[in-house]
Design a protein around this motif. Structure first.
Motif, PDB file in Angstrom:
ATOM      1  N   LYS A 110      35.170 -34.416  28.215  1.00 44.76           N
ATOM      2  CA  LYS A 110      34.543 -35.048  27.049  1.00 44.76           C
ATOM      3  C   LYS A 110      33.541 -36.116  27.485  1.00 44.76           C
ATOM      4  O   LYS A 110      32.475 -36.263  26.878  1.00 44.76           O
ATOM      5  N   LYS A 159      21.042 -30.640  14.352  1.00 43.90           N
ATOM      6  CA  LYS A 159      22.291 -30.838  13.601  1.00 43.90           C
ATOM      7  C   LYS A 159      23.492 -30.513  14.470  1.00 43.90           C
ATOM      8  O   LYS A 159      24.470 -31.267  14.496  1.00 43.90           O
ATOM      9  N   GLN A 162      23.881 -33.222  17.217  1.00 40.48           N
ATOM     10  CA  GLN A 162      24.406 -34.461  16.627  1.00 40.48           C
ATOM     11  C   GLN A 162      25.907 -34.348  16.381  1.00 40.48           C
ATOM     12  O   GLN A 162      26.670 -35.284  16.666  1.00 40.48           O
ATOM     13  N   GLN A 163      26.347 -33.212  15.858  1.00 39.11           N
ATOM     14  CA  GLN A 163      27.771 -33.016  15.596  1.00 39.11           C
ATOM     15  C   GLN A 163      28.579 -33.016  16.894  1.00 39.11           C
ATOM     16  O   GLN A 163      29.666 -33.603  16.955  1.00 39.11           O
ATOM     17  N   LEU A 165      27.780 -34.534  19.705  1.00 41.91           N
ATOM     18  CA  LEU A 165      27.805 -35.901  20.231  1.00 41.91           C
ATOM     19  C   LEU A 165      28.772 -36.786  19.459  1.00 41.91           C
ATOM     20  O   LEU A 165      29.252 -37.794  19.981  1.00 41.91           O
ATOM     21  N   GLN A 166      29.056 -36.413  18.223  1.00 41.06           N
ATOM     22  CA  GLN A 166      30.006 -37.161  17.401  1.00 41.06           C
ATOM     23  C   GLN A 166      31.441 -36.678  17.577  1.00 41.06           C
ATOM     24  O   GLN A 166      32.344 -37.158  16.903  1.00 41.06           O
ATOM     25  N   GLY A 167      31.636 -35.708  18.483  1.00 36.71           N
ATOM     26  CA  GLY A 167      32.985 -35.230  18.770  1.00 36.71           C
ATOM     27  C   GLY A 167      33.433 -34.045  17.952  1.00 36.71           C
ATOM     28  O   GLY A 167      34.610 -33.668  18.000  1.00 36.71           O
ATOM     29  N   GLN A 168      32.521 -33.435  17.223  1.00 35.72           N
ATOM     30  CA  GLN A 168      32.860 -32.233  16.447  1.00 35.72           C
ATOM     31  C   GLN A 168      32.620 -31.019  17.340  1.00 35.72           C
ATOM     32  O   GLN A 168      31.548 -30.430  17.343  1.00 35.72           O
ATOM     33  N   TYR A 169      33.635 -30.645  18.099  1.00 30.51           N
ATOM     34  CA  TYR A 169      33.461 -29.660  19.165  1.00 30.51           C
ATOM     35  C   TYR A 169      33.572 -28.202  18.698  1.00 30.51           C
ATOM     36  O   TYR A 169      33.255 -27.295  19.458  1.00 30.51           O
ATOM     37  N   ILE A 268      17.897 -38.533  20.165  1.00 31.13           N
ATOM     38  CA  ILE A 268      19.348 -38.656  20.000  1.00 31.13           C
ATOM     39  C   ILE A 268      20.077 -38.509  21.333  1.00 31.13           C
ATOM     40  O   ILE A 268      21.298 -38.713  21.394  1.00 31.13           O
ATOM     41  N   GLN A 269      19.328 -38.173  22.389  1.00 23.92           N
ATOM     42  CA  GLN A 269      19.943 -38.023  23.711  1.00 23.92           C
ATOM     43  C   GLN A 269      19.350 -38.980  24.742  1.00 23.92           C
ATOM     44  O   GLN A 269      19.523 -38.793  25.946  1.00 23.92           O
TER      45      GLN A 269
END
Length: 322
Positions: A110, A159, A162-163, A165-169, A268-269
């Motif tokens: 992670k 999108k 972004q998801q 990077l927010q931990g929505q794997y 965003i990166q």
């Protein structure tokens, strides 16, 4: 654009000077774009002890011949599969030492996942092809539909990134792969850069011609138009307004649709962006940077239009807004 500068110089009795096209950054080579990813897979003995867990199949695929040469997007897919399978496997492990080790591996996976995501977007050969400068100039008649499609595709990629990077794997990357495949067949971003580079340079040349007559050799005396001024006015409407401006507008439109989402994909990166990518990012993708090519482009358009207006105003022919 060369012909435009030549005709403008002829009308104003000025020797045309064609400047070299401005320098532009090329997208860095793969080794300068990709980030290193430490190996945190489990060793073979531990792998064998995981018999019965889905994780054994995920690791086994990675250890296959094909798995060792994964493309960046497939590497991201593998890392996500590993994290998911490992988390499910944890509840089935009785060996405390192995459980602790697997937990550590999951956390490390992670931790380094943003690097894998970077490689799966800006580290790919597909995005390098999209940004390539080797395919000439932008042709709006051939590219208008494609640009609109690319816009939607990159918004979709943003999108998903972004998801992640927010931990929505739990992301399906199949469509993302299809998008990247399409990038290989059209260097539209690079063509837009080539056109902006040409327009900036030739608008500069044209502005210098106009300013010569404004500052050194006035075209009209006491604001009275003469025959030469009337010819110039005709050229303003028939060449600059009817031919040059529509192309500049098309480049503007294409750039807005393509580089707004591309800029976001990089922005965003930025926390893990390699230093070797920074110069390219600033000139090409950071739309808030003063020396960004699109900021320069807008500035040159403004300067050129103002020079036209100032010269025509000397002759009482300044165009008025509709």
């Amino acid at each position: 654009m060369d012909e435009y500068v030549k005709r403008l110089a002829n009308v104003l009795d000025v020797e045309p000077v064609y400047s070299d096209l401005i320098d532009i950054e090329r997208i860095p080579r793969p080794r300068d774009r990709r980030l290193s990813i430490p190996e945190h897979d489990i060793n073979m003995l531990d792998f064998l002890s995981l018999y019965g867990c889905e994780l054994q199949f995920v690791v086994g695929e990675k250890n296959s011949i094909l798995g060792r040469v994964m493309q960046p997007l497939n590497s991201l897919r593998y890392e996500l599969q590993f994290i998911d399978a490992a988390q499910q496997c944890l509840v089935e492990i009785d060996n405390e030492s192995l459980r602790t080790k697997l937990t550590q591996v999951i956390e490390l996976k992670k931790q380094y996942l943003p690097r894998v995501i970077w490689n799966a977007t800006w580290g790919t050969k597909e995005i390098a092809q999209l940004m390539s400068l080797s395919s000439g100039l932008y042709d709006p008649e051939k590219s208008q539909y494609e640009i609109s499609s690319y816009n939607q595709d990159i918004v979709y990629v943003n999108k998903r990134v972004q998801q992640l990077l927010q931990g929505q794997y739990e992301q399906d990357l199949e469509y993302m792969g299809e998008i990247q495949q399409r990038w290989q067949y059209g260097s539209r971003a690079g063509q837009l850069h080539n056109s902006a580079r040409l327009l900036i340079s030739r608008l500069d040349d044209g502005t210098n011609i106009l300013k010569q007559r404004i500052d050194e050799n006035p075209l009209c005396l006491q604001g009275r138009p003469n025959n030469q001024a009337k010819i110039l006015e005709s050229m303003f409407f028939k060449v600059y307004i009817e031919k040059v401006q529509p192309y500049m507008s098309a480049v503007n439109s294409g750039a807005d649709q393509l580089f707004q989402p591309l800029a976001r994909l990089a922005k965003i990166q930025t926390e893990i962006m390699p230093r070797t990518f920074n110069d390219y990012y600033q000139q090409t993708l950071n739309l808030n940077y003063q020396e960004n090519i699109w900021a320069l482009y807008q500035q040159r358009i403004k300067e050129h239009t103002e020079a036209w207006q100032d010269l025509l105003e000397q002759c009482g022919l300044r165009p008025t807004p509709d």
